[in-house]
Scaffold this active site. Structure first.
Site, mmCIF file in Angstrom:
data_model
loop_
_atom_site.group_PDB
_atom_site.id
_atom_site.type_symbol
_atom_site.label_atom_id
_atom_site.label_comp_id
_atom_site.label_asym_id
_atom_site.label_seq_id
_atom_site.Cartn_x
_atom_site.Cartn_y
_atom_site.Cartn_z
ATOM 1 N N TYR A 98 0.769 -1.040 0.040
ATOM 2 C CA TYR A 98 -0.030 -0.082 -0.174
ATOM 3 C C TYR A 98 0.881 1.311 0.182
ATOM 4 O O TYR A 98 0.690 2.281 -0.660
ATOM 5 C CB TYR A 98 -0.944 -0.024 1.211
ATOM 6 C CG TYR A 98 -2.153 -0.994 1.000
ATOM 7 C CD1 TYR A 98 -3.457 -0.481 0.353
ATOM 8 C CD2 TYR A 98 -2.123 -2.169 1.505
ATOM 9 C CE1 TYR A 98 -4.655 -1.276 0.163
ATOM 10 C CE2 TYR A 98 -3.257 -3.325 1.316
ATOM 11 C CZ TYR A 98 -4.339 -2.450 0.748
ATOM 12 O OH TYR A 98 -5.505 -3.511 0.644
ATOM 13 N N GLU A 140 -8.202 -6.959 5.890
ATOM 14 C CA GLU A 140 -7.300 -8.082 5.074
ATOM 15 C C GLU A 140 -6.639 -8.863 6.361
ATOM 16 O O GLU A 140 -6.366 -10.127 6.270
ATOM 17 C CB GLU A 140 -6.362 -7.472 3.996
ATOM 18 C CG GLU A 140 -7.035 -7.247 2.853
ATOM 19 C CD GLU A 140 -6.272 -5.987 1.904
ATOM 20 O OE1 GLU A 140 -5.283 -5.852 2.149
ATOM 21 O OE2 GLU A 140 -7.138 -5.405 1.152
ATOM 22 N N TYR A 184 -14.520 -18.714 -3.231
ATOM 23 C CA TYR A 184 -13.572 -18.895 -4.322
ATOM 24 C C TYR A 184 -12.020 -19.178 -3.533
ATOM 25 O O TYR A 184 -11.742 -18.705 -2.529
ATOM 26 C CB TYR A 184 -13.298 -17.844 -5.214
ATOM 27 C CG TYR A 184 -12.831 -16.587 -4.874
ATOM 28 C CD1 TYR A 184 -11.612 -16.171 -4.563
ATOM 29 C CD2 TYR A 184 -13.824 -15.428 -4.597
ATOM 30 C CE1 TYR A 184 -11.326 -14.796 -3.994
ATOM 31 C CE2 TYR A 184 -13.539 -14.301 -4.114
ATOM 32 C CZ TYR A 184 -12.201 -14.066 -3.960
ATOM 33 O OH TYR A 184 -11.970 -12.815 -3.437
#
Length: 392
Positions: A98, A140, A184
């Site tokens: 980031y 996250e 997923y």
């Protein structure tokens, strides 16, 4: 929440920044990859960079987040950023990346807008960036395992041909790992030129079986051929090992007894198979409306499985549309053309899950909203960059 001073500046400059976002993101990616080529080779999707979709998705997410800070300052950003956080976690994005993005993104803003970016304007948009980045980093961190290496090695137990351009792979993870129906995994492969590319594939069977199934459609024809899907089709066989992530994704079937709409098109049917398989495995009696659209019966991956799963649910009804009839002795008989929900009765309290090409999902969502289904009850998954974010 933005400081009052920054909020005023962002509100005043948002139209100019918004109009220039495409140029800003083009400049941003160009300079960042020129200085950090390994990011493109080993983390970012090269195909999405080539077709411009990643730039559009980044621009949409920035515009949506900045607009939320201005227009809904008391609202938490979790719902807006959840899909991005899950995708980043599945890719193994780290907090230090980031800082790299910040350097090149803010430099691109200054380069494109020139003298309009005063120190006060730069500071205000710097605040926007770090509010967004900070929220994503925190989300996250909660999603990712507390381990140095987030990647796993899964064994391919079986390979099956589903359609001429679709295969399914049965994977055995190194240890049992739970997931929610609709989620997923990422698959990372090393390509012939040495680049490591990562793609996401929905888990297309129910949790709790001890193995994972992914269904991979070979991407051909619309722009560059799919690098990873092509490699998997050409190379993977039973007994091989694949590098994969843990399961992620915020399109996760909620428990309860509310009526469901599962609407999909093409390969977007894969997360719906996982949801239906889970409902069957748990003996669900929920009312379920299943809608699927495809090019033809021959192109419809897991077609017979879908029918069998719906038949096994006492409260489920299946509607199918095919653009071409083909050779199909389908029961119930499918409809020809594009999916049309206008003639389907929708029960009150419906919760909808959508997956497929954006035009399909936009059409379904528009019809649902027109008929009174609240926006908060409509959930979706996008394969690839989220081009819907910021345009909704």
């Amino acid at each position: 929440m933005l400081s009052p001073e920054s909020a005023k500046i962002v509100q005043a400059t948002l139209p100019a920044v918004g109009q220039a976002l495409d140029e800003i993101t083009t400049r941003f990616y160009g300079t960042m990859f020129a200085d950090n080529p390994d990011l493109l080779r080993n983390l970012f999707n090269r195909s999405n960079q080539a077709n411009g979709e990643q730039r559009q998705a980044l621009a949409g997410s920035i515009a949506a987040f900045a607009s939320m800070l201005i227009n809904r300052p008391d609202e938490r950003p979790d719902a807006l950023l959840s899909r991005i956080a899950h995708k980043h976690a599945s890719l193994g994005v780290t907090p230090d990346q980031y800082t790299i993005v910040h350097k090149y993104l803010l430099a691109a803003v200054a380069d494109v807008l020139g003298d309009a970016v005063t120190p006060e304007v730069a500071a205000a948009w710097d605040e926007v960036y770090w509010l967004m980045a900070g929220a994503l980093i925190a989300m996250e961190a909660r999603l990712m395992p507390d381990e140095d290496d987030p990647w796993l090695r899964a064994t391919v137990v079986e390979r099956r041909s589903e359609t001429p351009d679709t295969i399914s792979l049965i994977l055995k993870p190194p240890a049992p790992l739970p997931f929610a129906p609709g989620q997923y995994i990422s698959v990372g492969v090393e390509l012939p030129d040495g680049a490591r590319q990562i793609r996401q594939y929905s888990l297309s069977s129910a949790p709790g079986r001890g193995d994972w199934r992914i269904t991979v459609k070979r991407v051909r024809g619309a722009g560059p051929d799919g690098e990873v899907s092509g490699w998997l089709h050409a190379n993977v066989k039973a007994g091989d090992e694949l590098t994969v992530s843990r399961p992620y994704g915020d399109l996760a079937l909620a428990e309860g007894d509310t009526p469901l709409l599962l609407a999909s098109a093409g390969i977007g049917g894969t997360p719906m198979l996982s949801m239906l398989d889970h409902l069957v495995a748990t003996g669900s009696t929920r009312q379920v409306i299943v809608v699927h659209a495809d090019r033809s019966p021959a192109d419809h991956a897991h077609r017979k499985e879908l029918v069998n799963l719906v038949d096994a649910l006492p409260g489920a009804t299946l509607y199918r549309w095919y653009e071409e009839a083909g050779d199909c002795s389908c029961d119930p008989a499918p409809l020809l053309g594009h999916a049309d929900l206008s003639g389907i009765e929708l029960p009150p309290g419906l919760v909808a899950y959508l997956c497929g090409p954006l035009p399909f999902m936009r059409g379904v969502r528009t019809e649902l909203l027109r008929r009174g289904v609240p926006a908060r009850a409509v959930h979706y998954e996008v394969f690839g960059p989220d081009l819907w974010l910021g345009q909704d």
